[in-house]
Design an enzyme around this catalytic site. Structure first.
Site, PDB file in Angstrom:
ATOM      1  N   HIS A  11      56.554 -60.145  69.482  1.00 18.37           N
ATOM      2  CA  HIS A  11      56.428 -60.404  70.917  1.00 18.37           C
ATOM      3  C   HIS A  11      56.615 -61.880  71.244  1.00 18.37           C
ATOM      4  CE1 HIS A  11      55.369 -59.159  74.949  1.00 18.37           C
ATOM      5  NE2 HIS A  11      54.505 -60.159  75.052  1.00 18.37           N
ATOM      6  N   LYS A  69      57.158 -51.284  80.977  1.00 27.79           N
ATOM      7  CA  LYS A  69      55.892 -51.666  81.587  1.00 27.79           C
ATOM      8  C   LYS A  69      55.956 -51.728  83.104  1.00 27.79           C
ATOM      9  CE  LYS A  69      52.776 -54.023  78.477  1.00 27.79           C
ATOM     10  NZ  LYS A  69      51.898 -55.187  78.352  1.00 27.79           N
ATOM     11  N   HIS A  84      59.252 -60.246  85.394  1.00 32.62           N
ATOM     12  CA  HIS A  84      57.923 -60.610  85.853  1.00 32.62           C
ATOM     13  C   HIS A  84      57.858 -60.593  87.371  1.00 32.62           C
ATOM     14  CE1 HIS A  84      57.103 -62.914  81.858  1.00 32.62           C
ATOM     15  NE2 HIS A  84      56.776 -61.643  81.783  1.00 32.62           N
ATOM     16  N   TYR A 107      53.993 -67.297  79.504  1.00 33.57           N
ATOM     17  CA  TYR A 107      54.770 -67.181  78.271  1.00 33.57           C
ATOM     18  C   TYR A 107      55.338 -68.533  77.850  1.00 33.57           C
ATOM     19  CZ  TYR A 107      54.806 -62.077  78.060  1.00 33.57           C
ATOM     20  OH  TYR A 107      54.442 -60.755  77.922  1.00 33.57           O
ATOM     21  N   ARG A 110      60.940 -56.617  75.995  1.00 34.52           N
ATOM     22  CA  ARG A 110      59.865 -56.292  75.064  1.00 34.52           C
ATOM     23  C   ARG A 110      60.371 -55.402  73.933  1.00 34.52           C
ATOM     24  NH1 ARG A 110      58.124 -55.712  80.266  1.00 34.52           N
ATOM     25  NH2 ARG A 110      56.428 -57.082  80.961  1.00 34.52           N
ATOM     26  N   ARG A 127      59.896 -63.279  72.790  1.00 36.12           N
ATOM     27  CA  ARG A 127      60.029 -63.267  74.258  1.00 36.12           C
ATOM     28  C   ARG A 127      59.635 -64.632  74.834  1.00 36.12           C
ATOM     29  NH1 ARG A 127      59.947 -59.445  78.627  1.00 36.12           N
ATOM     30  NH2 ARG A 127      58.242 -59.722  80.107  1.00 36.12           N
TER      31      ARG A 127
END
Length: 358
Positions: free
Chosen positions: A311, A226, A334, A343, A203, A314
């Site tokens: 973003h 995150k 993830h 995504y 990110r 990604r």
């Protein structure tokens, strides 16, 4: 000050007596402490007991006692921020989201007693907002009323009964051709940020925090912002030929501890949230990407909420790995394969699945 009117369904019952378990039993709300107490399944006995308790706890001339037992949504939200939020150690962005959505809840029902808010009240509020905003309000409301139940302010959580809306992605996916066109218009430091994001799938904030000192034994060590509380957040990314090429390009004639860095227009020793004068903030990466995107003319006429942002690199990177038959889940950090697939969806190309039949 007169007592608040009761709901129509509860009007036949004495003050502070409420149905529970779908009307199969009854419970009494202590007018001072706000706690609920089971009163059994007999309607007659529950009414008689409630009248006796009201006579003892709430005399007709004791208006203050009638008020003390009620906690408003606004008061409860303030208590949550002061007592619950600090324990959870939310990141700044998450806490800000909670505060924003709490303001919407307070504007709609802040002066209502926590016990009087029902599913319909919340459903009407959610209907006024977009799917994304409504889901955020619902998330906050579910949390608030769950804590309210634990505090004894009400017996159930009305927010859990509301529907979670399906969010339709508005932003356009980024193609490789569009990426290349935007990349060519970016300054060198922003090109480095784009390439690092594309290859490592990290990110914006994680790319901005990458340091040369974190390259050890042929690996780039990344603690994802995150997910740093979970195992998936600690990555040791093997430095292959493509990543090595980008890292070497980051080693320019400007001495900096950060891979992504720039020479500002004027040197400032200290900036808020920065520990080096060459450091690039995540917002600066976003801005540089957006300026190059708009300059490219590729998205002229596209509504602002559909314009691809940094973003989206990604998502493009995840698609590239999938196209090569590789699983990008661990690299993306993830926790589930479904999250990675979110995504990867939305691209126009069809990914054919190779199978064999005898």
């Amino acid at each position: 000050m007169s007592p608040r009117p009761r709901k129509r369904a509860n009007k036949p019952l004495p003050d502070n007596l409420y149905p529970a378990n779908g009307g199969k039993s009854y419970q009494y709300r202590h007018p001072i402490t706000g706690k609920y107490h089971g009163m059994g399944v007999s309607r007659a006995q529950a009414i008689a007991a409630a009248k006796e308790l009201n006579a003892m706890l709430v005399p007709d001339n004791d208006l203050v006692a009638k008020v003390l037992g009620h906690v408003t949504v606004r008061q409860h939200a303030k208590w949550w921020l002061e007592n619950i939020a600090p324990e959870r150690e939310y990141k700044k962005s998450t806490l800000e989201m909670y505060q924003v959505q709490m303001r919407k809840l307070n504007a709609a029902m802040g002066d209502r007693a926590v016990e009087d808010v029902d599913v319909q009240d919340l459903a009407k509020l959610l209907e006024k907002h977009s799917a994304r905003t409504a889901n955020q309000i619902r998330q906050v409301a579910v949390d608030l009323f769950r804590v309210a139940v634990s505090r004894g302010l009400r017996p159930d959580n009305p927010a859990e009964a509301t529907l979670k809306r399906k969010e339709k992605k508005a932003r356009k996916r980024l193609t490789q051709e569009q990426y290349d066109a935007i990349h060519a218009l970016c300054p060198r430091w922003a090109q480095n940020a784009m390439d690092l994001a594309l290859i490592t799938l990290q990110r914006r904030g994680d790319v901005a925090r990458m340091k040369f000192e974190n390259i050890k034994d042929g690996r780039l060590l990344v603690i994802q912002e995150k997910t740093e509380k979970y195992d998936t957040g600690y990555l040791a990314i093997a430095v292959g030929p493509k990543l090595d090429k980008v890292i070497k390009r980051c080693r320019d004639d400007l001495a900096s501890p950060y891979l992504v860095h720039r020479r500002p227009e004027r040197k400032i020793k200290e900036r808020e949230g920065m520990d080096h004068w060459t450091q690039v903030k995540p917002q600066m990466i976003t801005r540089a990407f957006a300026e190059a995107r708009d300059e490219s003319g590729l998205f002229d006429g596209v509504p602002e909420n559909e314009l691809p942002t940094f973003h989206e690199i990604r998502a493009l990177g995840i698609k590239r790995y999938r196209d090569r038959g590789e699983d990008p889940q661990k690299l993306a950090g993830h926790a589930t394969a479904k999250m990675t697939s979110n995504y990867d969806s939305g691209h126009e190309e069809i990914r054919w699945v190779e199978v064999h039949a005898e």
